[in-house]
Design a protein around this motif. Sequence first.
Motif, short mmCIF file in Angstrom:
data_model
loop_
_atom_site.label_atom_id
_atom_site.label_comp_id
_atom_site.label_asym_id
_atom_site.label_seq_id
_atom_site.Cartn_x
_atom_site.Cartn_y
_atom_site.Cartn_z
N TRP A 42 19.47 19.10 -17.76
CA TRP A 42 20.58 19.23 -16.81
C TRP A 42 21.48 18.00 -16.85
N GLN A 56 23.04 23.32 -16.29
CA GLN A 56 21.60 23.28 -16.51
C GLN A 56 21.18 24.33 -17.53
N ASP A 58 17.68 26.43 -18.89
CA ASP A 58 16.26 26.78 -18.77
C ASP A 58 15.69 26.89 -20.17
N LYS A 67 23.28 27.84 -17.24
CA LYS A 67 23.95 28.08 -15.96
C LYS A 67 24.85 26.89 -15.69
N SER A 69 28.24 25.51 -12.91
CA SER A 69 29.04 25.82 -11.74
C SER A 69 30.53 25.88 -12.05
N TRP A 102 18.93 21.56 -7.31
CA TRP A 102 19.79 22.63 -7.81
C TRP A 102 19.29 23.15 -9.16
N GLU A 105 15.50 25.02 -8.05
CA GLU A 105 15.69 26.27 -7.31
C GLU A 105 16.09 27.39 -8.25
N TRP A 106 16.98 27.11 -9.17
CA TRP A 106 17.44 28.16 -10.09
C TRP A 106 16.31 28.62 -10.99
N SER A 109 13.74 30.54 -9.13
CA SER A 109 14.17 31.89 -8.73
C SER A 109 14.19 32.82 -9.95
N ARG A 110 14.49 32.29 -11.11
CA ARG A 110 14.45 33.13 -12.33
C ARG A 110 13.04 33.61 -12.61
#
Lengths: 471, 532
Positions: A42, A56, A58, A67, A69, A102, A105-106, A109-110
């Motif tokens: 990230w 970021q 993964d 991902k 912003s 940030w 969390e992503w 959640s994935r």
Amino acid sequence: MKLSAASVIERATDDASVKAAKGLTSPSKWGASLGFTDRATWGACQGSGSKPYQTQVDLSGASPSFKCSCPSRKFPCKHGLALMLLRADNEGLFKTHDEPSWVSEWIDSRKEKAQKKQEQVELLASDPVAAATAAAGSTKREQGRWRRIETGAHDLERFLCDQIDRGLAGLGREQADAWLKMAARMVDAQAPAWGLALQRAAANINQGPDWPTQVLQAMGQLQLNVDAVRHRDALPDGLRHDLQASLGWALDKDLALRQGERVADDWWVVGSVVEERENNLTERRVWLVGAQTGRRALILDHSHGGRGFEVFWPLGRCVRTVLAYFPSAWPQRAVVAKEMTVVEAEPWTARTPALEWEAAAEQLAHNPFSVLSLMLFTNVTPTREAAQGKDRWWLRADGADASAGSEASAPGSAIPLRIGKDQGWDLLANAAGLPLKLAGEWNGTTLRPTTALSAEGLLAFEGHIDERSAR
Amino acid sequence: MSLDAFLPSALLGTARAPTLPALGEGAVGALFSKLQTPKEASTPTEGPPAAALTLLRCVAAANLFARAGFVPIGAESTDLPPAPDLSGERQRAAPISPLESVLAEQMPRLTAEVLDRMAQARLRAPGPVLRSLLDLGSRQQALRPSVIAVLGARGRWLAEQHEAWAWAKGSALNGKERESEQEQWDFGSLVQRTAMLTRERARDPQAARDRLMSELKELTPEDRTALIGALRIGLSHEDEPALVTLTGDRAREPREAAVALLSLLPESQLSKRMAARMAAVVTHTGGLIRKKTWSIEPPSQTDEDWSRDGLSTPKASPQKTGQVNAMGDRARWLMDLVAHTQPAWWEQHTGMQPQALVQWANDSDWAEPVLMGWLSALETFPTAHWAKALHDHGKGSALTPVVKLRLLPSMTKAEREACWLPRLQNIGRHTDIFHGFIQGCPIGESLSAEFSAPLVQVMLKHAAGPNGHYGLLHTLADLVCIVDPKCLAPILTLNLDAEDVTPSARDFLAKAQSVARIRSTLSDWILTADPA
């Protein structure tokens, strides 16, 4: 996972993204924000606004997921590419420490979404009641769509027959407008593939000496589909799904995950073809062949508006995963049912050319709506024929067949290639008159190479073919 | 199964031609018969025309049969040229990715440097880039020798297949590929034949000359011109008769090539005629008691051998000669004479050294034609101390700093850089001097580290700032190609996002950085290429 600069660039949507990304690889843009763990990388990149963009990646899967912003619609965006380029060339800039919230969390959640999806699939597979409830809802929608298609089929049949009744010789550019109107009517009837077929047929009217044959072929295929729609209830389930696909009816991936045959194997990625379609749509066809099972699969993805594809398939490499095939009379299209990992495996092998043609015929016999087949050849040699100022490219199979009693097995046969001029020469250079391995898409008349493997290495054929120079 | 059987009805219309022929045999025929049987009762009478519907259904079936029954054509219908013999391949394949990066930059100098380094390291271009390289050679003639050197057996075979690559053709013999020089002469491309003749000239000048003269009639003007140039190797007075014959060639370029070589032979009749002409125009007074005073009086007319000796030049425009003011005939003839005379003649004739001669010419009424003539002469007869003298001391409105840049290739590298170094610190707006650096540096050479280091500083100062010179920006990447690789660090570490880097400069700087990166890592991948 750490990627090399070259493999990062491979994931870019276009050259402009690469160029923009290289402009962001100055460390001053990222400050002290760069970090990584085993599963993520990230950074925060300063843009023109006051707040830096949070970018970021993964890294926990077989291919990275990006991902950011920023408002870019490209995927991955220039920030994602720049981040990975920095990591590839300058890892010392990255600190190993706890993931910021940030990022965690992503990624969490994935993982949670993937877990839930897997659980849902397993639930539906194991609980008939739940499966039936889910199915009932979709059945109602499905029936409504069939009714609309059937109405469209009626109009289409009338239109086609009127054209044949009057005769194609009278067709001109003026009449082509009527074809386009009928094409629009088919889209309204929720049969967009019919609309596309009519548009393409209309574009062929009065173009070139073979136009009547080409237009008649398209009309015959449409009539076949019309008759199939009318008799769909008598079709086996698999074939009815094939008919749906041929109408342009988007297939629900969950259908494959719920009902589809699952095949675990080490899958060679032998083709990745990206084509621009109408309405800013991009289609990607990834062709796979199982190293152990020899099964073949097509992964079909679409993206819109110039965005890339989230999943990266390493062309020429082997990935270990489980595929779930869509129900079909001849299962070919599949989705990934398990996370992929890149593995080393024995090279793929091919049947004899005679058996390849028989298999293609078998596919058509089972699924007359199929358009493309994956063909695999070993010991074939590309060759060129210069005719009327154009290059024509062929694939020769000299003495590659051991089986007897078939014309296709006669020693020395040549298959027409559908390939751009530069690509043809690249293929010839790679082979240099010597046999190589080749995978390609067969459309019934021509073979479009997807990958070719020789002593010089792997040659990949991706993207658009300039039809003006092809064949 | 083709659709030809259906076309008549389809084209005319089933309203007029409803009947379809009998189609196929066995199961296929039975199916078509069934399709052509009157419709099932479920079809409404007000439905589509039955004949049309029948035809469409037959076409649908025929489509499927055609696709399922596809049979490839016989291979005898296509030609497959014999594959190359790769067993004698001496060159290893270079890695693909760095070579693709080089080609993507589209810079001839960089490409030539990389290809030449590859050839020296016995690397060949791998299959995936061969087509791009051959296309490049087709577009850029100057790169052809470098491309040919890295084609390898595979690339030479490929060149045989396409008429656009004929310039590289004929080298697809393997090598065991070239069993004799004679084969190369008989079957090679012009580049290869010239190279062969050059080698033969080094070994046996007479044999090479005789070979050329015996085949003149079969050669095109372009071939003759190139091959005559090979006679420059080992040039001696024994070549004079053949060269005199060549001055009678029906094409201009071979004639000029032969005249150029004759003028390199001080004892040739042509050189003697030139010397006689010059002696007639450069005369002196005094000499016994008083100091000799030399003066120039241009010819008032031409002589009968003027044209044959290569002296007939068309009326030149000011732009072509670099002159500010147009010359009259006599001045032009004088300039022409001077241009075709070896500079050494002046020293022999006048006893003056180049510097003194230049200063003398500066004060002459005919300064411009003499100085400009010397400028041209040095391009034909490069002589370092002459070039330096003319560069340092030549005056006159025609000998502008830009024009003097033409002298740089005649100088030694050290002399060139010595000329440039003072200018480097005072470039001001005269960024066109950077073009001179590029022109003056032969392909395959780099500037010295001593010169490169200050050059890079000046480049970045004038390019990256807010007052960046646009002309310099355009040549930045080319300059990076001639800088000593050891001095590329400031370019590699340049921050393209710095505030004082303007958006317009950023692209140029990025390209310069990309070229710098390629040059600085060249040794890495050439030395680490995988063994064959």
